[in-house]
Structure formats: C-alpha cells, structure tokens
Design an enzyme around this catalytic site. Sequence first.
Site, mmCIF file in Angstrom:
data_model
loop_
_atom_site.group_PDB
_atom_site.id
_atom_site.type_symbol
_atom_site.label_atom_id
_atom_site.label_comp_id
_atom_site.label_asym_id
_atom_site.label_seq_id
_atom_site.Cartn_x
_atom_site.Cartn_y
_atom_site.Cartn_z
ATOM 1 N N LYS A 180 0.842 -1.201 0.000
ATOM 2 C CA LYS A 180 0.000 0.000 0.000
ATOM 3 C C LYS A 180 0.882 1.258 0.000
ATOM 4 O O LYS A 180 2.045 1.181 -0.368
ATOM 5 C CB LYS A 180 -0.957 -0.044 1.175
HETATM 6 C C1 LIG Z 1 -5.086 -4.752 0.607
HETATM 7 C C2 LIG Z 1 -6.519 -4.645 0.721
HETATM 8 C C3 LIG Z 1 -7.219 -5.173 1.819
HETATM 9 C C4 LIG Z 1 -6.567 -6.001 2.884
HETATM 10 O O1 LIG Z 1 -5.580 -5.326 3.607
HETATM 11 P P1 LIG Z 1 -4.690 -6.131 4.660
HETATM 12 O O2 LIG Z 1 -4.045 -5.063 5.470
HETATM 13 O O3 LIG Z 1 -3.704 -6.932 3.877
HETATM 14 O O4 LIG Z 1 -5.589 -6.992 5.472
HETATM 15 C C5 LIG Z 1 -8.594 -4.959 1.877
HETATM 16 N N1 LIG Z 1 -9.246 -4.297 0.914
HETATM 17 C C6 LIG Z 1 -8.612 -3.787 -0.160
HETATM 18 C C7 LIG Z 1 -9.385 -3.020 -1.195
HETATM 19 C C8 LIG Z 1 -7.236 -3.954 -0.305
HETATM 20 O O5 LIG Z 1 -6.618 -3.468 -1.382
#
Ligand SMILES: *Cc1c(COP(=O)(O)O)cnc(C)c1O
Length: 379
Positions: A180
């Site tokens: 992210k």
């Molecule tokens: C990455 C992501 C998640 C999950 O995030 P984590 O921190 O890995 O649990 C949920 N929703 C979306 C849209 C994502 O891109």
Amino acid sequence: MLPIAVPWVGEEEQRGVAEVIASGWLTQGPKVAAFEKAFAAACGTAEAVAVSNCTTALHLALIALDVGPGDEVICPSMSFIATANSIRHAGANPVFVEVDPRTYNLDPEATRRAITPRTKAIMPVHQVGMPADMDAFLAIGREHGLPILEDAACAIGSRYKGRPIGGDGVMACFSLHPRKIITTGDGGMITTNSEPLAAKLRLLRQHGMSVTDAQRHGSKQVVIESYLMVGYNYRMTDLQAAVGIAQMARLPEIISRRRHLADVYRERLASVKWIETPFVPEDTEPNFQSYPLRLKAGAPVSRLELMNHMMTRQISTRRGIMLAHREPPYAGLGLSLPVSEAASDESVLVPLYPQMTDGDVHRVCDGLESVVSRNALAS
Ligand SMILES: *Cc1c(COP(=O)(O)O)cnc(C)c1O
C-alpha cells in the site's frame, strides 16, 4: 527486473524500532497512541484506531455496526478478496454490485437497486486509491438509513472534493501492508469522527478489556480489569507503530512522487491509441497506489501476450483488480457481473512507486510500445 512496487523505508524507521526495543514496551502502547494521532490528523478525523491489518479493521468496524448473521452488506466483487471476506467474518453476506467502468469503483445507482430489507451497510472501496463517489453514497445512506463503511485500504493521502479520504463514512479502514502507500509491515487503521465508535473499537481490538495495558501499568493503584464483551486480539504493536510514525512523515513526499510519475505515464501514453490510462473524475486527487492500464478493443496483443512481453524486458506487471465472485468461496453464487469482468480482464497494472525515476517510467512505456513492432516483425 523492475518491480511492481517497493516500500519506502529507511533509517528513520530503524531508529524508531530501536527506540521501542530500548524502551522495553513492545506491544500496544505510547507509539501506537502517537501513530493514531498522526493518522487522524492526516485524515482530518477526530479518531484513529490502530489494528493488526485492514482485514481485521473491516471485521471490527462491521462488528461495531452490529452487522451479523442474516445481514447483507453491499460491496464490489471487483476488489481484493478481503473486502468480501471481512463481511463473511462478521457472519453476514456480501452482496456484489457492479462498478463504474471508468473508475473501477462501486456504482451508486447499482448500489441503490441492490438494497433490500436485510441490507445493514454499504461498503464502497476506494479502488487502488481512486476516491469513490462519496457524496452519492452518503445520499443513499441518508435516504435508506444505512451506514457507509469505507474500504480505504489503498487510499491514505487521496482526496475527494478537497477532503482527505477517511472522514466521510461512519468509519474508514486503511491497510499498512507493504503493497500500500505507507507500511508497518502489516497493520491497519480505522478512522472515525464518532467517539463512542472509537471507544467500542478500542475495546473490541483488545479482548473487550475495560482498561488497556498502558493504563494498568501507569496506575499508582491496583487495577482489576473486566472484560465487557467478546473481544478479539487485533492489536498493533509499538514496534509496528514506530515504523508507522516515520512513514507518516514521508507521506506527503510519497504522494507527490506518485502523482508526478502518474503524470509522466499519462503524458507519454496519450499517443498510444490502444492503451487507456486511468480516468480521474473531476474534484478527485488519487494517490495512485497502483497504475492500471486498460487495453482498448482492437489492441494489437492480448493482455497475457503483453504481460509476457514485458517480462522478457525485465519489467513486472500484474493482472488487473481481481473479482471475488470468480474465486471458490463466492463462485457458488453464480453471479454474472459483465462490467466488472471486462474491467478486470482488460486491465494490467504497471510499476509505480516513489523511488522510480522518470526514466524508469519511460522504460516501461518503451516496453509497452515495443510490443507492436515485435508483432509487426513477426507477421
Ligand atoms: C489490501 C486490501 C485489503 C486487505 O488489507 P490487509 O491489510 O492486507 O488486510 C482490503 N481491501 C482492499 C481493497 C485492499 O486493497
């Protein structure tokens, strides 16, 4: 190989972790509290509650809204599968709705049509950091008395009509996974303007315990805690939060680098007729967590051919955003979502991360363009 993304971490994060280790306070404590404050400030919200990842953030937010068995939550299928899974974790059913083909975000009109007496919440996703049309969702929420819970996993630093993502819905959930915008290794954050919801989330993330470890250790008197609800252990640690605090300081530069690189891509690819660069609605400022390209009808190659060609040029690509309704846990629903399916099948993500140079972007674009001359030679 040019990677698809690389987290930006360095000495400041190392110093933060070393400080936490020296202090001996490793679990949720003062660093988590400081990180929450910085995050809430960046999102312009009253509160931010740190948790172990974005999937647990979404799960806790749903529990805090009393979503449970028999309830329906409207969300896109076109999202990382954790969006849908979090709804199942709460015992409820995801109701998959189409996306806008230009932004890959939940379609407000399709959402309105999917509302039933069992609908308990609406969960728009700011897909790869592109702001969803929040005013439309807030209007639907007001009309039907439904809370809007934002899956803002990729959206820290994005803006919608001048407002930072995080404060529009009843709660917004962010991911701090290395893929992210900023990272704590793993981690999540829930922003909200509701003090009572923040208090409930803080109980839920730590076993329903009436006092935190920090309060108990800080007290001059004996404290006997009690457990007010069936809670979870969804804590973030101070080790992670120390990294997060250093990452928050980098956020403005990370966002401006990403926007700059997206500009370089857009300008360079404007002349490539078979490629569509991301559509940016008026009044939105995305953070470009990813850079999805769409192959137009009549493109000289298939997506798979293009991805293989890029690999021979040492450039990583990824398929477009996945569809939950095509994966085994949800395939049994037998859904057909043609807009989402075309959007997913025709899109490909190319490298974008702040340490990239303009030259790296041009190398990717050279690779994309060269697939045509390769085909011309072969025919
Ligand atoms: C990455 C992501 C998640 C999950 O995030 P984590 O921190 O890995 O649990 C949920 N929703 C979306 C849209 C994502 O891109």
